[in-house]
Design a protein around this motif. Structure first.
Motif, PDB file in Angstrom:
ATOM      1  N   GLU A  91     -48.375  34.518 -34.995  1.00 32.16           N
ATOM      2  CA  GLU A  91     -49.490  34.865 -34.124  1.00 32.16           C
ATOM      3  C   GLU A  91     -48.962  35.019 -32.699  1.00 32.16           C
ATOM      4  N   VAL A  92     -49.703  35.718 -31.859  1.00 40.88           N
ATOM      5  CA  VAL A  92     -49.328  35.870 -30.455  1.00 40.88           C
ATOM      6  C   VAL A  92     -49.180  34.480 -29.817  1.00 40.88           C
ATOM      7  N   ARG A  93     -48.116  34.321 -29.027  1.00 41.31           N
ATOM      8  CA  ARG A  93     -47.782  33.072 -28.341  1.00 41.31           C
ATOM      9  C   ARG A  93     -47.430  31.945 -29.309  1.00 41.31           C
ATOM     10  N   GLN A  94     -47.096  32.289 -30.528  1.00 46.23           N
ATOM     11  CA  GLN A  94     -46.579  31.332 -31.497  1.00 46.23           C
ATOM     12  C   GLN A  94     -45.156  31.738 -31.884  1.00 46.23           C
ATOM     13  N   PRO A  95     -44.301  30.800 -32.227  1.00 44.44           N
ATOM     14  CA  PRO A  95     -44.516  29.349 -32.234  1.00 44.44           C
ATOM     15  C   PRO A  95     -44.433  28.788 -30.817  1.00 44.44           C
ATOM     16  N   ASP A  96     -45.241  27.767 -30.528  1.00 42.60           N
ATOM     17  CA  ASP A  96     -45.234  27.185 -29.187  1.00 42.60           C
ATOM     18  C   ASP A  96     -44.761  25.739 -29.167  1.00 42.60           C
ATOM     19  N   ASN A  97     -44.549  25.150 -30.333  1.00 43.57           N
ATOM     20  CA  ASN A  97     -44.031  23.778 -30.433  1.00 43.57           C
ATOM     21  C   ASN A  97     -44.804  22.838 -29.512  1.00 43.57           C
ATOM     22  N   TYR A  98     -46.114  22.825 -29.650  1.00 48.03           N
ATOM     23  CA  TYR A  98     -46.978  22.015 -28.789  1.00 48.03           C
ATOM     24  C   TYR A  98     -46.575  20.549 -28.834  1.00 48.03           C
ATOM     25  N   ARG A  99     -46.381  19.966 -27.656  1.00 48.70           N
ATOM     26  CA  ARG A  99     -45.951  18.576 -27.487  1.00 48.70           C
ATOM     27  C   ARG A  99     -44.662  18.259 -28.249  1.00 48.70           C
ATOM     28  N   SER A 100     -43.842  19.279 -28.432  1.00 49.10           N
ATOM     29  CA  SER A 100     -42.561  19.097 -29.132  1.00 49.10           C
ATOM     30  C   SER A 100     -42.738  18.437 -30.490  1.00 49.10           C
ATOM     31  N   ALA A 101     -43.799  18.792 -31.194  1.00 51.48           N
ATOM     32  CA  ALA A 101     -44.111  18.082 -32.446  1.00 51.48           C
ATOM     33  C   ALA A 101     -44.522  19.029 -33.567  1.00 51.48           C
ATOM     34  N   GLU A 102     -44.217  20.324 -33.449  1.00 50.38           N
ATOM     35  CA  GLU A 102     -44.664  21.280 -34.465  1.00 50.38           C
ATOM     36  C   GLU A 102     -43.451  21.902 -35.154  1.00 50.38           C
ATOM     37  N   TYR A 103     -43.151  21.380 -36.341  1.00 48.46           N
ATOM     38  CA  TYR A 103     -41.946  21.774 -37.057  1.00 48.46           C
ATOM     39  C   TYR A 103     -42.240  22.456 -38.388  1.00 48.46           C
ATOM     40  N   CYS A 104     -43.509  22.574 -38.747  1.00 50.06           N
ATOM     41  CA  CYS A 104     -43.895  23.218 -39.995  1.00 50.06           C
ATOM     42  C   CYS A 104     -44.790  24.421 -39.691  1.00 50.06           C
ATOM     43  N   VAL A 105     -45.141  25.178 -40.733  1.00 49.66           N
ATOM     44  CA  VAL A 105     -45.829  26.447 -40.520  1.00 49.66           C
ATOM     45  C   VAL A 105     -47.013  26.582 -41.470  1.00 49.66           C
ATOM     46  N   ALA A 106     -48.129  27.083 -40.916  1.00 45.90           N
ATOM     47  CA  ALA A 106     -49.318  27.401 -41.707  1.00 45.90           C
ATOM     48  C   ALA A 106     -49.680  28.861 -41.493  1.00 45.90           C
ATOM     49  N   ILE A 107     -50.211  29.493 -42.539  1.00 45.93           N
ATOM     50  CA  ILE A 107     -50.720  30.848 -42.435  1.00 45.93           C
ATOM     51  C   ILE A 107     -52.239  30.785 -42.326  1.00 45.93           C
ATOM     52  N   TYR A 108     -52.787  31.529 -41.379  1.00 50.87           N
ATOM     53  CA  TYR A 108     -54.223  31.529 -41.133  1.00 50.87           C
ATOM     54  C   TYR A 108     -54.896  32.680 -41.869  1.00 50.87           C
ATOM     55  N   ASP A 109     -56.231  32.720 -41.807  1.00 47.21           N
ATOM     56  CA  ASP A 109     -56.966  33.699 -42.598  1.00 47.21           C
ATOM     57  C   ASP A 109     -56.744  35.144 -42.147  1.00 47.21           C
ATOM     58  N   ASN A 110     -56.150  35.322 -40.956  1.00 37.23           N
ATOM     59  CA  ASN A 110     -55.820  36.686 -40.509  1.00 37.23           C
ATOM     60  C   ASN A 110     -54.409  37.093 -40.900  1.00 37.23           C
ATOM     61  N   GLY A 111     -53.708  36.210 -41.619  1.00 39.05           N
ATOM     62  CA  GLY A 111     -52.355  36.510 -42.069  1.00 39.05           C
ATOM     63  C   GLY A 111     -51.273  36.158 -41.082  1.00 39.05           C
ATOM     64  N   ARG A 112     -51.664  35.664 -39.908  1.00 38.83           N
ATOM     65  CA  ARG A 112     -50.680  35.306 -38.891  1.00 38.83           C
ATOM     66  C   ARG A 112     -50.263  33.844 -39.027  1.00 38.83           C
TER      67      ARG A 112
END
Length: 227
Positions: A91-112
């Motif tokens: 998705e736009v502006r992803q990955p952003d690693n919010y709070r240095s704690a985002e190491y896995c990935v999910a797909i949303y309903d828009n495919g992003r």
């Protein structure tokens, strides 16, 4: 351990490793190049003994956030055509690693895709997939992304098998020792992926922007560490 300081460099040793504090201020990249040219690498901190040795040295160390080290859960078990393992649909502006704690990935309903926190449910999902199927889904191209997207209900998001190793040592060490200050690392809008010790916090660590200029600590392996 004895420590002898000079105007440009201080040295401190213990079994297995010798540390050199460099007073010249450099960016993280410049410091890494200097250490690799004159010593072994930026310092790896293995334990509290190392922390106590370096407690009065506020400087860059060799830990950094390997933000682009994404890999597939299934990577060791299936064949990828050229470039397939590198397919991404962020998705736009992803990955952003919010709070240095985002190491896995999910797909949303828009495919992003979004990078998200690896709660313990990701391990449960991976274990379930490996027990009942093969593994969490790898998405190797846009056609596969569309097939996965069609399975995601409106307003929902689901795990896929992409994840990344997080913090790594510059010299390739696999040491898992960390000594963060409370509330650190905080990533500060995705700009802080290098690490410094903090003199006012008993040598605890903070993530900082890599382009800031700071003293740094190099390390050499001693003979006892190589045996």
């Amino acid at each position: 351990s004895a420590r002898t300081l000079t105007p440009s460099c201080g040295t401190s040793s213990h079994v297995g490793r010798q540390y050199h504090f460099i007073y010249d201020q450099k960016t993280m990249t410049e410091a890494q190049s200097y250490c690799r040219e004159h010593y072994t690498d930026l310092a790896t901190i293995d334990n509290m003994e190392d922390v106590n040795i370096l407690i009065n040295m506020a400087a860059w160390i060799g830990l950094y956030d390997a933000r682009n080290s994404w890999r597939w859960s299934l990577a060791d078990q299936m064949f990828y055509e050229d470039g397939e393992a590198e397919f991404r649909n962020w998705e736009v502006r992803q990955p952003d690693n919010y709070r240095s704690a985002e190491y896995c990935v999910a797909i949303y309903d828009n495919g992003r895709w979004h990078d998200v926190s690896c709660t313990r449910t990701i391990q449960s999902a991976q274990s379930y997939c490996r027990e009942h199927h093969t593994d969490l889904a790898s998405v190797r191209n846009m056609a596969e992304n569309q097939k996965v997207k069609e399975l995601v209900a409106l307003g929902q998001n689901v795990w896929i098998g992409l994840y990344r190793d997080s913090w790594k040592w510059s010299d390739g060490s696999n040491s898992s020792f960390r000594y963060w200050r409370p509330t650190e690392p905080n990533n500060n809008g995705g700009k802080e992926i290098c690490v410094t010790t903090v003199l006012s916090s008993s040598g605890q660590w903070e993530d900082w922007p890599c382009h800031w200029r700071k003293e740094f600590i190099s390390s050499d392996k001693t003979e006892s560490a190589e045996k």
